[in-house]
Design a protein around this motif. Structure first.
Motif, PDB file in Angstrom:
ATOM      1  N   HIS A   1       0.945  -1.143   0.115  1.00  0.00           N
ATOM      2  CA  HIS A   1       0.156   0.125   0.083  1.00  0.00           C
ATOM      3  C   HIS A   1       0.931   1.137  -0.194  1.00  0.00           C
ATOM      4  CE1 HIS A   1      -2.719  -2.852   2.354  1.00  0.00           C
ATOM      5  NE2 HIS A   1      -2.816  -3.189   1.174  1.00  0.00           N
ATOM      6  N   SER A   2       2.177   1.079  -0.297  1.00  0.00           N
ATOM      7  CA  SER A   2       2.950   2.349  -0.116  1.00  0.00           C
ATOM      8  C   SER A   2       4.064   2.057  -1.096  1.00  0.00           C
ATOM      9  CB  SER A   2       3.610   2.471   1.121  1.00  0.00           C
ATOM     10  OG  SER A   2       4.624   3.301   0.969  1.00  0.00           O
ATOM     11  N   LEU A   3       4.370   3.190  -1.800  1.00  0.00           N
ATOM     12  CA  LEU A   3       5.680   3.155  -2.729  1.00  0.00           C
ATOM     13  C   LEU A   3       7.134   2.891  -2.105  1.00  0.00           C
ATOM     14  CD1 LEU A   3       4.664   6.615  -4.782  1.00  0.00           C
ATOM     15  CD2 LEU A   3       4.319   4.017  -5.579  1.00  0.00           C
ATOM     16  N   ALA A   4       7.087   2.968  -0.954  1.00  0.00           N
ATOM     17  CA  ALA A   4       8.169   2.561  -0.014  1.00  0.00           C
ATOM     18  C   ALA A   4       8.517   0.949  -0.352  1.00  0.00           C
ATOM     19  CB  ALA A   4       8.066   2.919   1.432  1.00  0.00           C
ATOM     20  N   SER A   5       7.350   0.218  -0.832  1.00  0.00           N
ATOM     21  CA  SER A   5       7.389  -1.011  -1.002  1.00  0.00           C
ATOM     22  C   SER A   5       7.792  -1.764  -2.456  1.00  0.00           C
ATOM     23  CB  SER A   5       5.979  -1.670  -0.802  1.00  0.00           C
ATOM     24  OG  SER A   5       5.528  -1.456   0.594  1.00  0.00           O
ATOM     25  N   LEU A   6       8.258  -0.868  -3.101  1.00  0.00           N
ATOM     26  CA  LEU A   6       8.588  -1.121  -4.400  1.00  0.00           C
ATOM     27  C   LEU A   6       9.758  -2.197  -4.466  1.00  0.00           C
ATOM     28  CD1 LEU A   6       9.107   2.335  -6.428  1.00  0.00           C
ATOM     29  CD2 LEU A   6       7.678   0.273  -6.941  1.00  0.00           C
ATOM     30  N   ASP A   7      10.820  -2.212  -3.364  1.00  0.00           N
ATOM     31  CA  ASP A   7      11.792  -3.200  -3.201  1.00  0.00           C
ATOM     32  C   ASP A   7      11.553  -4.503  -2.299  1.00  0.00           C
ATOM     33  OD1 ASP A   7      13.392  -1.742  -5.182  1.00  0.00           O
ATOM     34  OD2 ASP A   7      14.280  -0.437  -3.599  1.00  0.00           O
ATOM     35  N   LYS A   8      10.534  -4.357  -1.870  1.00  0.00           N
ATOM     36  CA  LYS A   8      10.052  -5.222  -0.969  1.00  0.00           C
ATOM     37  C   LYS A   8       8.398  -5.583  -1.156  1.00  0.00           C
ATOM     38  CE  LYS A   8      10.026  -2.156   3.032  1.00  0.00           C
ATOM     39  NZ  LYS A   8      10.839  -0.975   2.425  1.00  0.00           N
ATOM     40  N   PRO A   9       8.110  -6.234  -2.358  1.00  0.00           N
ATOM     41  CA  PRO A   9       6.776  -6.382  -2.681  1.00  0.00           C
ATOM     42  C   PRO A   9       6.123  -7.326  -1.688  1.00  0.00           C
ATOM     43  CG  PRO A   9       7.980  -7.567  -4.192  1.00  0.00           C
ATOM     44  CD  PRO A   9       9.087  -6.743  -3.335  1.00  0.00           C
ATOM     45  N   TRP A  10       4.711  -7.164  -1.608  1.00  0.00           N
ATOM     46  CA  TRP A  10       3.670  -8.136  -0.840  1.00  0.00           C
ATOM     47  C   TRP A  10       3.660  -9.377  -1.650  1.00  0.00           C
ATOM     48  CZ3 TRP A  10      -0.674 -11.013  -1.030  1.00  0.00           C
ATOM     49  CH2 TRP A  10      -1.122 -11.498   0.131  1.00  0.00           C
ATOM     50  N   THR A  11       4.100 -10.642  -1.163  1.00  0.00           N
ATOM     51  CA  THR A  11       3.798 -11.796  -2.093  1.00  0.00           C
ATOM     52  C   THR A  11       3.286 -12.798  -1.089  1.00  0.00           C
ATOM     53  OG1 THR A  11       6.131 -12.357  -1.641  1.00  0.00           O
ATOM     54  CG2 THR A  11       5.637 -11.183  -3.745  1.00  0.00           C
ATOM     55  N   GLY A  12       2.016 -12.511  -0.505  1.00  0.00           N
ATOM     56  CA  GLY A  12       1.679 -13.494   0.443  1.00  0.00           C
ATOM     57  C   GLY A  12       0.453 -14.461   0.019  1.00  0.00           C
ATOM     58  N   ASP A  13      -0.332 -15.148   0.699  1.00  0.00           N
ATOM     59  CA  ASP A  13      -1.243 -16.102  -0.065  1.00  0.00           C
ATOM     60  C   ASP A  13      -2.653 -15.374  -0.493  1.00  0.00           C
ATOM     61  OD1 ASP A  13      -2.001 -19.075  -0.177  1.00  0.00           O
ATOM     62  OD2 ASP A  13      -3.925 -18.021   0.926  1.00  0.00           O
ATOM     63  N   ARG A  14      -2.993 -15.652  -1.425  1.00  0.00           N
ATOM     64  CA  ARG A  14      -4.135 -15.201  -2.218  1.00  0.00           C
ATOM     65  C   ARG A  14      -5.210 -16.029  -2.490  1.00  0.00           C
ATOM     66  NH1 ARG A  14      -0.548 -14.311  -7.596  1.00  0.00           N
ATOM     67  NH2 ARG A  14       0.370 -16.328  -6.535  1.00  0.00           N
ATOM     68  N   SER A  15      -5.314 -17.249  -1.829  1.00  0.00           N
ATOM     69  CA  SER A  15      -6.241 -18.378  -2.135  1.00  0.00           C
ATOM     70  C   SER A  15      -7.623 -17.827  -1.449  1.00  0.00           C
ATOM     71  CB  SER A  15      -5.880 -19.513  -1.655  1.00  0.00           C
ATOM     72  OG  SER A  15      -5.628 -19.450  -0.147  1.00  0.00           O
ATOM     73  N   GLN A  16      -7.825 -17.154  -0.237  1.00  0.00           N
ATOM     74  CA  GLN A  16      -8.970 -17.005   0.294  1.00  0.00           C
ATOM     75  C   GLN A  16      -9.553 -15.737  -0.163  1.00  0.00           C
ATOM     76  OE1 GLN A  16     -11.060 -18.742   3.049  1.00  0.00           O
ATOM     77  NE2 GLN A  16     -12.192 -17.283   1.675  1.00  0.00           N
ATOM     78  N   TRP A  17      -8.665 -14.987  -0.773  1.00  0.00           N
ATOM     79  CA  TRP A  17      -9.176 -13.809  -1.652  1.00  0.00           C
ATOM     80  C   TRP A  17      -9.647 -14.134  -2.741  1.00  0.00           C
ATOM     81  CZ3 TRP A  17      -6.745 -12.312  -6.339  1.00  0.00           C
ATOM     82  CH2 TRP A  17      -7.226 -10.924  -6.779  1.00  0.00           C
ATOM     83  N   LEU A  18      -9.160 -14.949  -3.548  1.00  0.00           N
ATOM     84  CA  LEU A  18      -9.782 -15.540  -4.945  1.00  0.00           C
ATOM     85  C   LEU A  18     -11.112 -16.194  -4.595  1.00  0.00           C
ATOM     86  CD1 LEU A  18      -9.045 -15.746  -8.023  1.00  0.00           C
ATOM     87  CD2 LEU A  18      -8.270 -18.002  -7.476  1.00  0.00           C
ATOM     88  N   SER A  19     -11.178 -17.017  -3.602  1.00  0.00           N
ATOM     89  CA  SER A  19     -12.484 -17.536  -3.288  1.00  0.00           C
ATOM     90  C   SER A  19     -13.533 -16.572  -3.171  1.00  0.00           C
ATOM     91  CB  SER A  19     -12.447 -18.616  -1.989  1.00  0.00           C
ATOM     92  OG  SER A  19     -11.424 -19.554  -2.404  1.00  0.00           O
ATOM     93  N   ASN A  20     -13.298 -15.430  -2.152  1.00  0.00           N
ATOM     94  CA  ASN A  20     -14.301 -14.539  -2.112  1.00  0.00           C
ATOM     95  C   ASN A  20     -14.497 -13.722  -3.236  1.00  0.00           C
ATOM     96  OD1 ASN A  20     -14.226 -15.179   0.718  1.00  0.00           O
ATOM     97  ND2 ASN A  20     -13.225 -13.468   1.401  1.00  0.00           N
ATOM     98  N   LEU A  21     -13.557 -13.391  -3.987  1.00  0.00           N
ATOM     99  CA  LEU A  21     -13.605 -12.818  -5.390  1.00  0.00           C
ATOM    100  C   LEU A  21     -14.847 -13.167  -6.201  1.00  0.00           C
ATOM    101  CD1 LEU A  21     -12.306 -10.162  -6.658  1.00  0.00           C
ATOM    102  CD2 LEU A  21     -10.944 -11.671  -7.964  1.00  0.00           C
ATOM    103  N   ALA A  22     -14.732 -14.558  -6.197  1.00  0.00           N
ATOM    104  CA  ALA A  22     -15.569 -15.319  -7.230  1.00  0.00           C
ATOM    105  C   ALA A  22     -17.082 -15.243  -6.790  1.00  0.00           C
ATOM    106  CB  ALA A  22     -15.422 -17.011  -7.123  1.00  0.00           C
ATOM    107  N   HIS A  23     -17.305 -14.518  -5.339  1.00  0.00           N
ATOM    108  CA  HIS A  23     -18.775 -14.498  -5.043  1.00  0.00           C
ATOM    109  C   HIS A  23     -19.170 -12.814  -5.196  1.00  0.00           C
ATOM    110  CE1 HIS A  23     -18.331 -18.332  -3.214  1.00  0.00           C
ATOM    111  NE2 HIS A  23     -19.474 -18.178  -2.966  1.00  0.00           N
ATOM    112  N   THR A  24     -18.190 -12.240  -5.993  1.00  0.00           N
ATOM    113  CA  THR A  24     -18.743 -10.907  -6.324  1.00  0.00           C
ATOM    114  C   THR A  24     -19.406 -10.558  -7.589  1.00  0.00           C
ATOM    115  OG1 THR A  24     -16.757 -10.099  -7.487  1.00  0.00           O
ATOM    116  CG2 THR A  24     -16.607  -9.819  -5.071  1.00  0.00           C
ATOM    117  N   GLN A  25     -19.536 -11.720  -8.279  1.00  0.00           N
ATOM    118  CA  GLN A  25     -20.403 -11.450  -9.668  1.00  0.00           C
ATOM    119  C   GLN A  25     -20.993 -13.086  -9.845  1.00  0.00           C
ATOM    120  OE1 GLN A  25     -16.369 -10.640 -11.810  1.00  0.00           O
ATOM    121  NE2 GLN A  25     -16.722 -12.464 -13.150  1.00  0.00           N
ATOM    122  N   TRP A  26     -21.947 -12.454 -10.827  1.00  0.00           N
ATOM    123  CA  TRP A  26     -22.934 -13.647 -11.145  1.00  0.00           C
ATOM    124  C   TRP A  26     -23.597 -13.533 -12.453  1.00  0.00           C
ATOM    125  CZ3 TRP A  26     -23.688 -17.015  -7.067  1.00  0.00           C
ATOM    126  CH2 TRP A  26     -23.290 -16.563  -5.752  1.00  0.00           C
TER     127      TRP A  26
END
Length: 285
Positions: A239-264
């Protein structure tokens, strides 16, 4: 529960047919009283509109804003899909906001729907590919008054001061304004009007405000910086430009599962599957 669908927020005959043939039957599948209204506003538990209150013709947008102004919470909005790589049309459906601040699912969802939709996420990318700044249409509903070109210029200027990596500004494909080219020339950076997939394939980092392209970037494995909490990729990004050299690369599985329930799909809406998922999110008035 009383539900009112406002036909005045439809843009054309096909959308009116969708309201009568799919939306109304789907919303009434669990015994709720559903009316289709041409009135400016009718007191009810849930008001339903098509499209954001700023989109479309002035008359349609004004009708949607009037409903938003008069109804308060439990405004159910049907918008363009979040995940755009699926061939079959989907409506984004959620309460009170068309971006992350809306209510789209009742909690942590299973991955069954994401699998059925064929949604996948690529491994996180490493390397020093270009930093791409995603533009948006000026005046977009999600910007809340932000000047997107000014934002992009400020971000690009700061990135130039802290990084030596190649930098690219990518205007929204529906924005033909020459202002983007002028901004790029002033900064001495590339301005890309290539297809989204072309820029995703080469990107090392993606920077966005509320652009939906951040979702595509995260799913493609491009480390992403989202600078607005309204972005749907906020949970899976830095969420910050200070992260350019240390990007967030965590788990995305739950995010993807929830994302699928935004559209029908239209059929899922007509069968009541969409409303079954959303009905528990109605808040007491």
């Amino acid at each position: 529960m009383k539900i009112v669908i406002y036909e005045r927020t439809a843009q054309n005959r096909l959308e009116v047919e969708f309201i009568h043939e799919k939306l109304a039957p789907g919303l009434s599948a669990f015994g709720d009283v559903v009316d289709i209204s041409l009135e400016k506003y009718v007191a009810c538990d849930v008001s339903v509109i098509l499209w954001s209150p700023r989109n479309g013709s002035p008359e349609r947008a004004r009708a949607a804003r009037a409903i938003r102004n008069l109804h308060g919470k439990n405004l159910l909005i049907f918008e363009t899909p979040i995940v755009r790589t699926i061939r079959e049309w989907h409506f984004r459906v959620g309460f009170d906001h068309v971006h992350r601040f809306g209510r789209f699912s009742p909690g942590k969802m299973s991955n069954d729907r994401a699998k059925a939709m064929g949604l996948t996420i690529a491994p996180w990318r490493t390397g020093d590919g270009p930093i791409i700044i995603a533009g948006q249409l000026p005046g977009d509903f999600s910007l809340d008054g932000l000047d997107i070109i000014e934002w992009a210029v400020d971000v690009a200027g700061h990135v130039q001061r802290i990084s030596k990596r190649p930098l690219c500004i990518r205007p929204h494909p529906l924005d033909p304004s020459h202002d983007w080219l002028m901004a790029g020339a002033a900064l001495g950076v590339e301005v890309s009007r290539e297809p989204l997939q072309h820029d995703l394939a080469r990107a090392g980092t993606w920077i966005a405000y509320t652009s939906g392209s951040a979702i595509d970037a995260v799913m493609t494995g491009v480390p992403t910086i989202c600078m607005s909490e309204a972005n749907f990729a906020w949970e899976v990004s830095a969420h910050s430009l200070a992260s350019l050299d240390k990007p967030w690369t965590g788990d995305r599985s739950q995010w993807l599962s929830n994302l699928a329930h935004t559209q029908w799909t239209n059929d899922e809406i007509g069968e009541g599957l969409c409303w079954r998922s959303l009905r528990s999110l109605v808040e007491p008035n």
